[in-house]
Design an enzyme around this catalytic site. Structure first.
Site, PDB file in Angstrom:
ATOM      1  N   ALA A 161       0.835  -1.201   0.000  1.00  0.00           N
ATOM      2  CA  ALA A 161       0.000   0.000   0.000  1.00  0.00           C
ATOM      3  C   ALA A 161       0.871   1.253   0.000  1.00  0.00           C
ATOM      4  CB  ALA A 161      -0.909   0.002   1.226  1.00  0.00           C
ATOM      5  N   LYS A 220      -5.454   3.298  11.089  1.00  0.00           N
ATOM      6  CA  LYS A 220      -6.783   3.644  11.560  1.00  0.00           C
ATOM      7  C   LYS A 220      -7.773   3.517  10.412  1.00  0.00           C
ATOM      8  CE  LYS A 220      -7.897   6.772   9.827  1.00  0.00           C
ATOM      9  NZ  LYS A 220      -8.117   6.739   8.342  1.00  0.00           N
TER      10      LYS A 220
END
Length: 388
Positions: free
Chosen positions: A37, A125
């Site tokens: 990512a 998160k």
């Protein structure tokens, strides 16, 4: 002019920092990254360069060509690829800690598997799809004596902490209202799909977790009720909010407003809107507002208005206490330093622990409970593990 050159210097050093001499091999925390990512570059790869006790040792990705190219580009020595790559990485005896930037619905599964394998965990998160998942993750970390932290990196920057200091000093009196806003121009974040709801996505999860945490941090409390929660969705994701505006009630008659917009449209079809990352705290005798809290290392302004007077502060570095870091350190660099401190059994300047993570997820669930699109569903791994 000097402030402009200082800004350019912060931009340059934050993206390409000098590499700190590394500690002895048996003293460094060796990180493995689950997936390639793009966020991992800003969140762990670049920050690891400034910390003597942290190295990025391994990366896992299902596509061998893609993960090998990623590792080569970023100087990562160990690659795990193929269908079992994530499990192979957490089983790697040389990996001490795992960074997890996977889709939200996969945070619980791979955090739990990493903790069971004896690894410390830094997970993006929102920490999970639900508050109960967050609670169980922290409970396992406590049982194992391991470090688990949600990547609420905005908490760690000196400027955010300076705003909190002003609020807590009593200079402006008691807190009355907190407003927290995040707006991204369209095109920065990938649009939602028909799978986004099950993946635990939506504006309230993806960026609302930040705005909610700002409200909780600045008010030093948790919301007791949601008075309104308007939202907008677009096909093909009828249950993933593209944007929302929320009104909260907190203890002691404090109120709050959250606004989060994922895909703000261009003016005239080609003029991009400015991103907004702002928190404003209205107190009895004045207001303190901070702009650009997400990119505070590049630029921010802390504006204090009281008694007809206005002052503007900047806080690129700490001036007292544990004054670790440089003025160009990003929020992620400060966060990684705190992670290393906790793993090494040192007291961090700032920490985002179990109570904070669980409370933030509970508050986000409270908001979704007010919307008719519903709370994000538990991950399949959670459901499978609770059925056993």
């Amino acid at each position: 002019m000097s402030s402009f050159f200082a800004l350019l210097k912060r931009v340059r050093l934050s993206s390409n920092p000098p590499v700190a001499p590394k500690a002895a091999d048996d003293q460094v925390i060796k990180f493995g990254i689950l997936s390639t990512a793009a966020l991992s570059v800003d969140a762990i790869i670049v920050p690891s360069k400034v910390h003597a006790e942290v190295v990025v040792y391994a990366v896992a990705g299902r596509s061998p060509p893609k993960v090998e190219a990623f590792a080569k580009k970023h100087g990562i020595g160990k690659v795990h690829s193929g269908s079992e790559c994530y499990q192979a990485l957490i089983d790697d005896p040389n990996v001490d800690a795992v960074y997890i930037p996977l889709p939200n619905s996969m945070h619980y599964e791979w955090s739990m598997k990493a903790l069971k394998a004896g690894k410390h965990v830094l997970v993006e998160k929102p920490i999970a799809n639900t508050a109960d998942e967050a609670r169980k993750m922290h409970e396992l970390a406590e049982q194992k004596g391991l470090t688990l932290v949600e990547g609420m990196h905005t908490r760690y920057h000196p400027a955010v902490q300076r705003v909190k200091q002003i609020v807590e000093s009593g200079e402006l009196g008691a807190v009355k209202h907190v407003k927290s806003t995040m707006i991204f121009p369209a095109g920065i974040i990938t649009p939602y799909t028909s799978e986004s709801f099950e993946q635990g996505r939506g504006a309230m999860m993806d960026i609302g977790s930040y705005t909610m945490d700002m409200v909780r941090n600045m008010s030093s409390s948790n919301p007791t009720s949601v008075t309104s929660a308007s939202y907008k969705t677009t096909p093909p994701s009828p249950k993933a909010d593209d944007e929302s505006e929320v009104q909260l009630v907190l203890p002691d008659n404090v109120t709050a407003t959250l606004k989060q917009v994922m895909f703000s449209p261009f003016t005239l079809g080609f003029i991009p809107p400015m991103p907004v990352f702002e928190v404003s705290v209205q107190c009895e005798t004045g207001t303190v507002t901070m702009s650009y809290f997400m990119i505070a290392h590049i630029y921010h302004a802390i504006t204090v208005k009281s008694g007809g007077e206005t002052r503007v502060e900047k806080a690129y570095g700490f001036t007292e206490g544990k004054a670790k870091g440089e003025v160009w350190w990003t929020t992620f660099m400060h966060q990684l330093g705190a992670f290393a401190d906790v793993v090494k059994k040192r007291e961090p300047r700032t920490w985002y622990g179990k109570e904070e993570s669980v409370a933030n997820m509970e508050a986000c669930e409270m908001v979704y409970g007010k919307m008719d699109i519903g709370v994000r569903p538990p991950s399949s791994y959670y459901l499978e593990s609770t059925d056993q």
